[in-house]
Design an enzyme around this catalytic site. Structure first.
Site, mmCIF file in Angstrom:
data_model
loop_
_atom_site.group_PDB
_atom_site.id
_atom_site.type_symbol
_atom_site.label_atom_id
_atom_site.label_comp_id
_atom_site.label_asym_id
_atom_site.label_seq_id
_atom_site.Cartn_x
_atom_site.Cartn_y
_atom_site.Cartn_z
ATOM 1 N N LYS A 158 0.832 -1.211 0.000
ATOM 2 C CA LYS A 158 0.000 0.000 0.000
ATOM 3 C C LYS A 158 0.869 1.264 0.000
ATOM 4 O O LYS A 158 0.463 2.294 -0.507
ATOM 5 C CB LYS A 158 -0.904 -0.031 1.227
ATOM 6 C CG LYS A 158 -1.968 1.040 1.281
ATOM 7 C CD LYS A 158 -2.899 0.732 2.443
ATOM 8 C CE LYS A 158 -3.921 1.829 2.680
ATOM 9 N NZ LYS A 158 -4.801 1.470 3.809
ATOM 10 N N GLU A 214 -10.914 6.011 5.788
ATOM 11 C CA GLU A 214 -10.893 5.082 6.920
ATOM 12 C C GLU A 214 -11.488 5.684 8.206
ATOM 13 O O GLU A 214 -12.294 5.023 8.876
ATOM 14 C CB GLU A 214 -9.462 4.576 7.152
ATOM 15 C CG GLU A 214 -9.037 3.605 6.053
ATOM 16 C CD GLU A 214 -7.544 3.387 5.954
ATOM 17 O OE1 GLU A 214 -6.806 3.820 6.856
ATOM 18 O OE2 GLU A 214 -7.113 2.780 4.956
HETATM 19 MG MG MG Z 1 -5.818 0.509 8.946
#
Ligand code: MG
Ligand code: ADP
Length: 631
Positions: free
Chosen positions: A87, A189
């Site tokens: 990522k 998130e």
């Molecule tokens: Mg996370």
């Protein structure tokens, strides 16, 4: 589909059918998939009962791609072909990777990688982009979900750090596409974490989401008012997380070993991995225990046997804890808030299990943080709730999330300066326009360079895209008026258009950030991945065609029932005939024919759609429908 666009608010395509949707937390260290089952958001486990899937992909000798725990276990034995924390490389070019010497993968250098600016890693399975590697993780989660839910997924919500820029978001979407997933929405998130905590059910409040994962730190400030979230500010550090604590312990262990043995041989890749794993285990152990023994044998024969205590861990990592507080302070400043304004603090990310992190957060905000949900599952749980709402399983389909742009968006003006069009922390979706003019007499074209970042100089910002506006009529310098419009959608993705006001000449670009994949590259990758699964693809196309046929039939019937009086009987009959034709075609196994029939039905309803649109506009203008239009 003109008709679908004006379907009544709250009317989903198929109200009685539960549509399979999941939320995916595609993490740097661990990834998870969750779904809403009987009204409860739950994380789905693999066959061994694991909820967390380590985000590790190994290209094995026999050509197999291994994802998760097994790959993680083999990491020290095969570091060059076992990719973790991919990522960190999403949407990045080779020049963005600063400490390449410390990463055990073979990156393709820029001369080799001429065809594509995107970073590539040379594995035994060939050159792999971070997008392809992430797609392997997503495929594994997709298979887990479809097995566990017993059907094909209609859509997914994938979460990304709030700090992700355009290139990183686009790369995430590309990975999902490669994995054969239909992305309903990318969700920040912290916003997902807030949804999981049900903060959307509270009446009002301002919350801080403090997320320390394996590789990223994000802090976000969310305000809730009348059931609507607004992200007031986001900040963070995309290169700070639990990994750094592991690295700190690793360095501490090496110091101890060097002190003890006079002729210490430098470590190879395998030993480094091994020690880093040991460091991570010790760190996690110390969350609930007083001391941890780090015991292993290096390939040189050197025996490592040291003991780390909890207070020592606090001491050697204190600077990392402090490092999280500066973005926290900045976010508070951006949002113009003081500690007293904060109603709650949510902890997210596995690293927030560490007691000294919890203590630091508590000291900073002068209140105990919320920790009753598992910090490493909370993001996936919230994403699942959002996915469930987006596919229309919820009757109270009113969950509206407002996010913010993480970085300012602007364009280059004369002299390499940046003119900001959309400032950072603007709520999404957003559109902003600004007028520009020509620099030279008789100038007939203008080059538009879109950049992202906070700095004043173009060279200090990230270049996103360029395009030209041509056909400006020759005028004196400063006479032309060119309106440039920036639009950022709910996923945080940008499109830009430019229009010369007197002639109406226009140019438009969907921003495909640098380091994004070209359409052709994606097509090629898709072809390659579907080559072995042509039959699956056919089945999916048929399934999708039937789903959209079902949806349109339902909404046309509903529209005829409610608003049929807006058109005459002959027109109504013509539409009914097309509906009947589509219903017949949808029985057969021919996706193409179904899509064609859908298209014909769409055409047949165009006039009806326009009539309904007019009717609903006049209704709204008369003030009667204001409540139903408000979200
Ligand atoms: Mg996370
Ligand atoms: P990401 O969002 O980056 O994928 P996670 O939220 O899964 O990461 O967090 C992973 C990090 O949390 C790792 O550094 C891991 O070592 C750490 N972690 C997990 N459990 C614990 C624990 N009990 N104590 C300390 N750290 C932990």
């Amino acid at each position: 589909m003109a008709l679908l666009q004006i379907s009544e608010p709250g009317m989903s395509a198929a109200p009685h059918q539960h549509r399979l949707a999941v939320g995916i937390d595609l993490g740097t260290t661990n990834s998870l998939v969750a779904t809403v089952r009987s009204g409860m958001s739950t994380v789905l486990q693999d066959d061994h009962g694991h909820a967390l899937l380590p985000s590790v992909v190994r290209y094995a000798i026999n050509g197999e791609v291994i994802v998760g725990h097994e790959a993680q276990a083999q990491q020290s034995a095969d570091p060059a072909n076992t990719i973790s924390s991919v990522k960190r490389f999403m949407g990045r070019g080779i020049h963005d990777i600063v400490d390449r010497a410390h990463i055990p993968y073979r990156f393709v250098t820029s001369q080799q990688a001429q065809s594509s600016k995107m970073l590539q890693i040379d594995t035994r399975a060939g050159l792999k982009t971070p997008v392809e590697i992430s797609a392997e993780i997503l495929k594994t989660l997709k298979a887990r979900a479809e097995k566990s839910l017993g059907g094909e997924l209609v859509g997914v919500v994938i979460t990304v750090p709030a700090y992700f820029d355009d290139a990183q978001r686009q790369a995430t979407k590309d990975a999902a596409r490669l994995a054969g997933l239909n992305v309903l929405r990318l969700l920040n998130e912290p916003t997902a974490a807030a949804v999981a905590y049900g903060l959307d059910n509270a009446s009002e409040g301002t919350y801080v989401i403090y997320d320390l994962g394996g590789g990223t730190f994000d802090v976000s400030i969310l305000r809730l008012a009348k059931g609507v979230f607004e992200v007031l500010a986001t900040n963070g550090d995309s290169a700070l997380g639990g990994d750094d604590f592991d690295h700190r312990i690793y360095c501490w262990v090496l110091d101890k070993v060097r002190e003890a043995s006079k002729n210490f041989v430098p470590l190879n890749e395998e030993d480094t991995r091994l020690l880093l794993n040991k460091a991570r285990q010790a760190k996690e152990w110390l969350t609930d225990n007083f001391e941890a023994q780090i015991l292993c044998k290096l390939s040189t024969g050197t025996l490592v046997d040291v003991t780390l205590t909890a207070p020592q861990l606090v001491e050697i990592t204190e600077h990392l804890v402090t490092k999280t507080l500066s973005p926290t302070r900045k976010a508070m400043r951006d949002a113009n808030l003081s500690i007293e304004d904060i109603h709650g603090v949510v902890l997210v990310g596995g690293a927030t299990r560490m007691p000294h992190i919890r203590q630091a957060v508590e000291d900073f905000f002068k209140q105990e943080p919320l920790t009753n949900l598992d910090p490493d599952k909370v993001v996936a749980l919230g994403a699942a709730i959002q996915a469930n709402a987006l596919v229309g399983n919820r009757s109270d389909n009113d969950l509206l999330l407002l996010d913010v742009t993480p970085l300012s968006l602007g364009l280059e003006t004369m002299g390499g300066l940046v003119e900001k069009i959309i400032p950072r922390n603007s709520t999404l979706p957003i559109a902003r326009a600004q007028d520009f003019t020509t620099y030279k007499d008789g100038q007939t074209a203008m080059s538009i360079h879109i950049v992202q970042g906070e700095r004043e100089l173009v060279s200090d910002c990230r270049s996103l895209a360029r395009f030209d506006l041509r056909g400006i009529p020759p005028m004196a310098a400063g006479a032309a008026r060119i309106r440039v419009t920036f639009t950022v959608d709910a996923d945080g993705l940008l499109s830009v258009s430019a229009r010369e006001q007197s002639t109406g000449v226009e140019a438009h670009i969907e921003v495909k950030p640098s380091y994004g994949l070209t359409e052709e590259e994606i097509t090629n990758m898709l072809k390659a991945s579907f080559a072995s699964a042509a039959t699956d693809k056919k089945a999916r196309m048929l399934h999708e065609a039937r789903v959209s046929a079902g949806a349109i039939i339902q909404s046309v019937n509903l529209a005829l029932k409610n608003d049929g009086h807006l058109i005459n009987n002959a027109e109504q009959q013509a539409i009914r005939d097309e509906v009947a034709r589509l219903e017949a075609v949808a029985q057969a196994d021919d996706a193409h024919a179904i899509n064609q029939a859908v298209e014909k039905l769409n055409q047949a309803t165009e006039a009806f759609a326009a009539a309904r649109m007019n009717a609903s506009v006049s209704l709204a203008l008369s003030g009667k429908a204001i409540n139903s239009l408000e979200m």
